[in-house]
Scaffold this motif. Structure first.
Motif, PDB file in Angstrom:
ATOM      1  N   CYS A  95       0.814  -1.220   0.000  1.00 57.69           N
ATOM      2  CA  CYS A  95       0.000   0.000   0.000  1.00 57.69           C
ATOM      3  C   CYS A  95       0.852   1.276   0.000  1.00 57.69           C
ATOM      4  O   CYS A  95       1.784   1.403   0.793  1.00 57.69           O
ATOM      5  CB  CYS A  95      -0.935  -0.020   1.212  1.00 57.69           C
ATOM      6  SG  CYS A  95      -2.246   1.191   1.089  1.00 57.69           S
ATOM      7  N   ASP A  96       0.500   2.169  -0.903  1.00 60.73           N
ATOM      8  CA  ASP A  96       1.141   3.477  -1.012  1.00 60.73           C
ATOM      9  C   ASP A  96       0.490   4.385   0.048  1.00 60.73           C
ATOM     10  O   ASP A  96      -0.615   4.853  -0.162  1.00 60.73           O
ATOM     11  CB  ASP A  96       0.881   3.990  -2.440  1.00 60.73           C
ATOM     12  CG  ASP A  96       1.581   5.291  -2.744  1.00 60.73           C
ATOM     13  OD1 ASP A  96       1.952   6.001  -1.795  1.00 60.73           O
ATOM     14  OD2 ASP A  96       1.729   5.612  -3.928  1.00 60.73           O
ATOM     15  N   ARG A  97       1.139   4.519   1.174  1.00 61.25           N
ATOM     16  CA  ARG A  97       0.702   5.271   2.349  1.00 61.25           C
ATOM     17  C   ARG A  97      -0.360   4.540   3.170  1.00 61.25           C
ATOM     18  O   ARG A  97      -1.187   3.818   2.650  1.00 61.25           O
ATOM     19  CB  ARG A  97       0.140   6.657   2.010  1.00 61.25           C
ATOM     20  CG  ARG A  97       1.130   7.592   1.345  1.00 61.25           C
ATOM     21  CD  ARG A  97       0.580   9.017   1.373  1.00 61.25           C
ATOM     22  NE  ARG A  97       1.386   9.936   0.598  1.00 61.25           N
ATOM     23  CZ  ARG A  97       2.516  10.488   1.021  1.00 61.25           C
ATOM     24  NH1 ARG A  97       2.985  10.209   2.213  1.00 61.25           N
ATOM     25  NH2 ARG A  97       3.201  11.321   0.251  1.00 61.25           N
ATOM     26  N   PHE A  98      -0.316   4.812   4.481  1.00 56.98           N
ATOM     27  CA  PHE A  98      -1.335   4.333   5.418  1.00 56.98           C
ATOM     28  C   PHE A  98      -1.302   5.279   6.618  1.00 56.98           C
ATOM     29  O   PHE A  98      -1.011   6.472   6.455  1.00 56.98           O
ATOM     30  CB  PHE A  98      -1.058   2.848   5.775  1.00 56.98           C
ATOM     31  CG  PHE A  98      -2.200   2.127   6.424  1.00 56.98           C
ATOM     32  CD1 PHE A  98      -3.393   1.916   5.758  1.00 56.98           C
ATOM     33  CD2 PHE A  98      -2.087   1.641   7.731  1.00 56.98           C
ATOM     34  CE1 PHE A  98      -4.456   1.251   6.367  1.00 56.98           C
ATOM     35  CE2 PHE A  98      -3.133   0.974   8.347  1.00 56.98           C
ATOM     36  CZ  PHE A  98      -4.318   0.779   7.669  1.00 56.98           C
ATOM     37  N   THR A  99      -1.541   4.770   7.811  1.00 58.64           N
ATOM     38  CA  THR A  99      -1.760   5.666   8.958  1.00 58.64           C
ATOM     39  C   THR A  99      -0.516   6.436   9.406  1.00 58.64           C
ATOM     40  O   THR A  99      -0.640   7.486  10.040  1.00 58.64           O
ATOM     41  CB  THR A  99      -2.362   4.848  10.112  1.00 58.64           C
ATOM     42  OG1 THR A  99      -3.499   4.160   9.578  1.00 58.64           O
ATOM     43  CG2 THR A  99      -2.827   5.713  11.253  1.00 58.64           C
ATOM     44  N   ASP A 100       0.684   5.943   9.064  1.00 57.50           N
ATOM     45  CA  ASP A 100       1.869   6.761   9.382  1.00 57.50           C
ATOM     46  C   ASP A 100       1.743   8.130   8.709  1.00 57.50           C
ATOM     47  O   ASP A 100       2.215   9.133   9.253  1.00 57.50           O
ATOM     48  CB  ASP A 100       3.149   6.064   8.909  1.00 57.50           C
ATOM     49  CG  ASP A 100       3.448   4.817   9.720  1.00 57.50           C
ATOM     50  OD1 ASP A 100       3.507   4.918  10.967  1.00 57.50           O
ATOM     51  OD2 ASP A 100       3.603   3.737   9.120  1.00 57.50           O
ATOM     52  N   ALA A 101       1.114   8.148   7.520  1.00 61.82           N
ATOM     53  CA  ALA A 101       0.919   9.435   6.824  1.00 61.82           C
ATOM     54  C   ALA A 101      -0.017  10.342   7.612  1.00 61.82           C
ATOM     55  O   ALA A 101       0.151  11.563   7.619  1.00 61.82           O
ATOM     56  CB  ALA A 101       0.372   9.199   5.417  1.00 61.82           C
ATOM     57  N   THR A 102      -0.991   9.745   8.286  1.00 59.66           N
ATOM     58  CA  THR A 102      -1.908  10.572   9.079  1.00 59.66           C
ATOM     59  C   THR A 102      -1.160  11.197  10.260  1.00 59.66           C
ATOM     60  O   THR A 102      -1.348  12.373  10.581  1.00 59.66           O
ATOM     61  CB  THR A 102      -3.086   9.713   9.591  1.00 59.66           C
ATOM     62  OG1 THR A 102      -3.627   8.981   8.494  1.00 59.66           O
ATOM     63  CG2 THR A 102      -4.167  10.583  10.214  1.00 59.66           C
TER      64      THR A 102
END
Ligand code: TMP
Length: 209
Positions: A95-102
């Motif tokens: 997956c390209d981004r997940f909750t670390d991005a949040t």
């Protein structure tokens, strides 16, 4: 049936995710791993609509709370429709981004609290967390000049240097707190060197699964 693994790639805008997710993809194909590729925000029809709303909202100012909740609304649907079913049937998820991005963007960039984000994380995800995260890291000025060479900037790419610095710092702080899961890759290196570092990280992870 062994549950699949959940792998994510993260980094500031302009860090080279698009090129390097392909490197990860090719590694997994060569290792004969059956996987699905997806992205956030997005990955489902609802998620892609939310992505459009958040990234290109035109003149409407989206408040920080609405932005945070929209990210998690898209994520809830993504987990329900794509991520959990894949992991349950034994496929891996890339997956390209997940909750670390949040944590990096809404937490670092927008200043939302860690406790608000982690409460939503728990509510939406339960125990679901990535098993491996590749973090592409580079000085914000370099990321900015690379992102600037692409098409029209979205709402996050338009942010000032300080926002981007906060995003980077929060990503790095998360990596420092979870060094086993989050592998930092120096994305300011040459394309070939970045590729080699990613392949090393994938080899190490897959070799130990
Ligand atoms: P990208 O997929 O092209 O990187 O664009 C997604 C943008 O959305 C990027 O600027 C980061 C931002 N974003 C957040 O602010 N919070 C999130 O939780 C996610 C997944 C993305």
């Amino acid at each position: 049936m062994t549950r699949g693994k959940f792998i994510t790639i993260e980094g500031q805008d302009g860090a080279g995710k698009t090129t390097n997710i392909d490197v990860m993809k090719r590694y997994m194909q060569a290792a004969n791993i059956s996987f699905v590729q997806s992205r956030e925000p997005g990955g489902t029809p609802l998620g892609e609509s939310v992505r459009e709303l958040i990234l290109n909202s035109g003149d409407e100012r989206i408040g920080n709370k609405a932005e945070l909740l929209l990210m998690f609304a898209a994520r809830a649907q993504h987990i329900l429709e794509v991520i959990e079913p894949a992991l349950e049937r034994g496929d891996w998820v890339l997956c390209d981004r997940f909750t670390d991005a949040t944590y990096a963007y809404q937490g670092g960039g927008r200043g939302m609290t860690v406790s608000d984000i982690s409460e939503l994380e728990q509510y939406v995800q339960g125990d679901l967390r990535p098993d491996l995260t590749i973090l592409l890291d580079l000085p914000v000025e370099i990321g900015e000049s690379r992102a600037g060479q692409r098409s029209a900037p979205d709402r996050f790419e338009q942010q000032k240097l300080n926002f981007k610095q906060q995003v980077r710092d929060h990503y790095l702080a998360r990596a420092a707190a979870e060094p086993k899961r989050i592998k930092i890759i120096d994305a300011s290196q040459s394309i070939e060197a970045v590729k080699a570092s990613i392949n090393d990280a994938m080899k190490e992870y897959i070799g130990n699964v």
